[in-house]
Motif scaffolding. Structure first.
Motif, short mmCIF file in Angstrom:
data_model
loop_
_atom_site.label_atom_id
_atom_site.label_comp_id
_atom_site.label_asym_id
_atom_site.label_seq_id
_atom_site.Cartn_x
_atom_site.Cartn_y
_atom_site.Cartn_z
N ASP A 189 26.04 50.21 43.13
CA ASP A 189 25.86 49.03 42.29
C ASP A 189 27.17 48.73 41.57
N MET A 190 27.54 47.45 41.49
CA MET A 190 28.80 47.06 40.87
C MET A 190 28.61 45.87 39.95
N VAL A 191 29.32 45.89 38.82
CA VAL A 191 29.34 44.78 37.88
C VAL A 191 30.79 44.31 37.75
N ILE A 192 31.04 43.02 37.95
CA ILE A 192 32.38 42.46 37.84
C ILE A 192 32.47 41.67 36.54
N VAL A 193 33.45 42.02 35.69
CA VAL A 193 33.64 41.35 34.41
C VAL A 193 34.99 40.66 34.40
N SER A 194 35.01 39.42 33.95
CA SER A 194 36.26 38.66 33.84
C SER A 194 36.71 38.65 32.38
N TYR A 195 37.94 39.13 32.14
CA TYR A 195 38.56 39.07 30.82
C TYR A 195 39.67 38.03 30.87
N GLU A 196 39.33 36.80 30.52
CA GLU A 196 40.30 35.69 30.56
C GLU A 196 40.99 35.62 31.91
N GLY A 197 40.23 35.77 32.99
CA GLY A 197 40.79 35.67 34.33
C GLY A 197 41.12 36.99 34.97
N THR A 198 41.24 38.06 34.20
CA THR A 198 41.48 39.39 34.75
C THR A 198 40.13 40.02 35.08
N GLU A 199 39.88 40.26 36.35
CA GLU A 199 38.59 40.79 36.76
C GLU A 199 38.63 42.31 36.92
N VAL A 200 37.63 42.97 36.36
CA VAL A 200 37.52 44.43 36.41
C VAL A 200 36.17 44.79 37.02
N THR A 201 36.19 45.74 37.95
CA THR A 201 34.97 46.18 38.62
C THR A 201 34.46 47.48 37.99
N TYR A 202 33.19 47.52 37.67
CA TYR A 202 32.55 48.70 37.10
C TYR A 202 31.44 49.16 38.05
#
Length: 789
Positions: A657-670
């Motif tokens: 399972d993966m959650v993708i978060v965008s921080y002002e355009g910077t995407e991080v996968t958890y």
């Protein structure tokens, strides 16, 4: 079969499944979380009859075709069906002569053929593998076996059998698989030896193991009472935890010794004498694990960081190239031209700040909201470029560094600097090239490049970070530190901005006049009255930019809900609205409010993807907060982002399972095991909001928050608001909080070091004051530092 059924069926017998490893579906090298498929050879679960099984747990990458036994329980996964969750495992050692020969002549053992393997079994016996692991010298009995091959055999066996032996023993000690993997990764095959010799070393080296846990382990192996290792561990644990939690740089020896005595006697019912503790404090100083100065005890990192700050400030202030670099007439002419160009008229204090910044190697610029700090920063940058004849267009600097560096402790504060100046800004960590495990890439030998450095929100900078920043500054750089001294101090130890200001050794300009008053901001007026420890008489009166809704603790959620729903109807988004609260738990706590706000902003109508993690459900569109630094992804503690994608394990090759978060355009996968690094951010703590501004701030204040209510906390909260401030709760609670100043006075020596930096004697010649501990604690005449050098 469910886990509960398995436990009922087998009682105290440990459930296991044994089989040959077929394929690794997933393996995370950082935490060793693995998903593998095995060919089942044996299990004591009579209800399981499949020929294959999927096993999950924390273990190293398994070797194909090898046989393993996994101990744990079968679980029914809602998406992947039945899986075996392993708490621990072991690799099955071949027992027959043929099996051992086949194993030793496999590809695992380089240079060992069938004939050599047969020879080993012939001379060592059928339990050869166990004998070699226990005593590698048994291989000396094998004729014509080169020492290099004997070493290869032992090293390979240790590598492949060592982990499982460590894991089994750690499981017997009560450690779960995840912590066990951390221990093994830190110590490898020496793990058991280290634990047996000094289990308290785990407190120093392994995140997640505290003194109490190590003390339980120590008592199991006979380290109790006043054992030196136990006392030392108690001292280090108390010193580090107290400094981190309360923001101190040091503790007084008497305070430390009393606290350690209390800790040791509570953990085990054994009387510890003060003299025994003081003797181990001296021993720790001799070992370099604490630093002593008079009656003050420091962790070495904080001690040397504080001294390093002073050394580097002294170095920066020693620069004399700036005082006479421009005639007064040239400065005034350029300043007048800048005012005409920008259409502004600087006030006398603002002019003073700009001139001091450009004519000094270092400046401290401080002031509350509306006092024009941003205007001054822009003026400094523009006038610097005019006087030095340089461009402020970064594109023109291809072969040389851009002369102006802008930095802040958080990504959001850096973004605000970019928005207000039009120039690139970054976090301090990024400026210093911080990359997590390897630390900072800049230091005295590899300094950052630039001519003018402006750092905003310096009140958030702790002693460690200030040291790293200052020591990385090159020669001939001008430094401006900007901050609000009335805000909360740094989360980490120290109070750098406050100490710098109070030392009087660094050129300082305090902006006190309010220049945004023409906007009629009642929020700014409220902030400045709070700084003076008072509140306006019209606190609860409706203002055009401020409201107060009286309510009790149990009504907070209802009031917040109505306010947010009303703002949402007017077009405000979750990014525009920030609810702030000082506590996580309780009916008006952050956790409860986040559940409420998620349902308002991001309710699941049955079509939204979501992933449950503990009691929290993450959905696409959720507003989330980063809790730890991730320098490799340019995302840091306190950054706010949005969940933009969710992928279930069956939808990706990683089978996770993966959650993708965008921080002002910077995407991080958890992945699922990383989700502890984030939390919902519809409501967040006031500490986490530092360095940010929001169009709307909603601040509940009730008496149930009493333990946390302080003037600087409430001041920091209301100054996060740019347009509208909504207060709700009890007026008495708000007044009480404003009247209460911080009751924990941080113990630092930076101010004193700065005030005496020109007169300080060399470190080797500095006298050490002998500590005479108060007889009231039962230490008549004891001087723990008598033997310190």
């Amino acid at each position: 079969m469910s886990q509960q059924d398995s436990l009922q069926l087998f009682g105290d017998e440990e459930l296991y499944v044994k089989g040959r490893h077929l394929v690794t579906i997933f393996h995370n090298e950082d935490n060793m979380y693995s998903v593998v498929r095995i060919r089942v050879e044996e299990t004591n679960d009579e209800g399981y009859s499949d020929k294959e099984a999927v096993v999950t747990g924390h273990f190293p990458k398994l070797h194909e075709e090898e046989t393993y036994s996994f101990f744990g329980r079968f679980q029914d996964h809602p998406k992947f069906g039945t899986q075996f969750h392993a708490d621990h495992f072991k690799k099955e050692i071949p027992q027959s002569k043929q099996g051992i020969v086949h194993y030793l002549s496999s590809d695992l053992f380089s240079g060992i053929g069938t004939k050599t393997a047969e020879k080993i079994v012939e001379h060592v016996g059928e339990n050869a593998i166990t004998k070699i692991l226990e005593n590698p010298s048994v291989l000396d009995e094998v004729p014509k076996l080169p020492k290099e091959k004997a070493k290869t055999i032992f090293d390979t066996l240790s590598e492949h059998q060592g982990l499982e032996r460590v894991m089994i023993m750690l499981n017997d000690f009560g450690f779960g698989p995840q912590i066990s993997m951390k221990i093994y990764q830190a110590y490898k095959e020496q793990a058991l030896e280290i634990i047996h010799n000094n289990p308290y070393k785990l407190v120093e080296d392994i995140e997640g193991i505290g003194f109490t846990r190590a003390d339980e382990l120590g008592s199991k192996i006979g380290i109790t009472g006043s054992h030196p290792d136990r006392i030392k561990a108690g001292c280090l644990y108390t010193l580090e935890q107290t400094c981190v939690k309360q923001g101190h740089v040091y503790l007084e020896a008497e305070e430390l010794i009393v606290s350690v005595k209390d800790l040791l006697e509570k953990s085990q019912s054994a009387r510890i004498e003060f003299e025994e503790i003081s003797a181990q404090v001296v021993a720790l100083e001799e070992e370099g694990k604490v630093a002593g100065e008079g009656t003050k005890i420091y962790t070495p990192s904080l001690y040397f960081s504080e001294k390093g700050i002073v050394t580097n400030i002294e170095r920066i202030l020693a620069q004399t190239d700036y005082e006479d670099q421009f005639p007064q007439s040239e400065f005034l002419l350029s300043l007048g031209a800048l005012e005409d160009r920008l259409g502004v008229q600087y006030a006398p204090s603002q002019r003073e700040a700009i001139e001091t910044a450009l004519m000094s190697p270092m400046l401290l610029l401080t002031g509350g909201p509306g006092t024009g700090k941003t205007t001054v920063i822009n003026g400094i940058v523009e006038l610097y470029a005019d006087l030095h004849g340089c461009s402020l267009d970064p594109k023109e600097y291809k072969d040389e560094p851009f002369p102006v560096l802008l930095a802040a402790p958080t990504g959001r504060a850096a973004k605000r600097m970019t928005e207000s100046t039009g120039l690139p800004a970054m976090t301090i960590h990024r400026l210093l090239g911080w990359n997590g495990k390897e630390g900072f890439q800049t230091d005295e030998e590899r300094a950052i490049e630039g001519k003018l450095l402006i750092v905003d929100e310096v009140s958030m900078v702790d002693t460690w970070l200030a040291h790293q920043l200052l020591k990385a500054l090159p020669e001939n750089i001008q430094v401006i530190f900007v901050g609000d001294e009335d805000q909360l101090p740094s989360v980490g130890p120290g109070q750098v901005l406050k100490d710098l200001l109070e030392s009087g050794r660094v050129p300082t300009v305090r902006l006190t006049d309010i220049y945004r008053q023409e906007e009629g901001s009642s929020i700014i007026d409220l902030a400045h009255q709070m700084k003076a420890g008072r509140l306006p008489h019209d606190l609860v009166k409706q203002q055009k930019d401020r409201s107060f809704f009286p309510c009790r603790t149990h009504q907070i959620t209802e009031v917040v809900q109505k306010v947010v729903e009303n703002a949402k109807k007017k077009g405000f988004t979750p990014k525009d609205i920030q609810v702030l609260a000082p506590m996580y738990r309780g009916p008006a706590g952050i956790d409860r409010l986040n559940v409420l706000l998620q349902e308002i902003f991001n309710k699941n109508d049955g079509t939204r993807k979501e992933i449950a993690f503990g009691d929290v459900k993450y959905r696409i569109g959720d507003k989330v907060l980063q809790l730890v630094n991730q320098p490799e992804n340019n995302v840091f503690n306190g950054d706010i982002g949005e969940v933009v994608s969710i992928f279930y394990a069956k939808e990706n090759t990683e089978k996770q399972d993966m959650v993708i978060v965008s921080y002002e355009g910077t995407e991080v996968t958890y992945t699922r095991q990383d989700l502890g690094q984030i939390t919902h951010a519809y409501c967040c703590s006031i500490h986490k909001s530092q360095g940010s501004e929001f169009p709307i701030v909603i601040l509940p204040v009730v008496k149930s928050y009493y333990r946390m209510l302080r003037r600087n906390l409430l001041y920091t909260a209301i100054t996060r608001s740019k347009q509208f401030l909504i207060l709700c709760g009890e007026e008495d609670a708000f007044r009480m909080g404003v009247e209460r100043e911080e009751d924990i006075i941080r113990k630092t020596t930076l101010k004193e070091r700065l005030q005496t930096m020109e007169d300080s004697v060399p470190e080797d010649d500095a006298p050490i004051d002998l500590m005479k501990v108060d007889p009231m604690i039962g230490m008549e005449g004891i001087t723990p530092y008598d033997f310190m050098t």
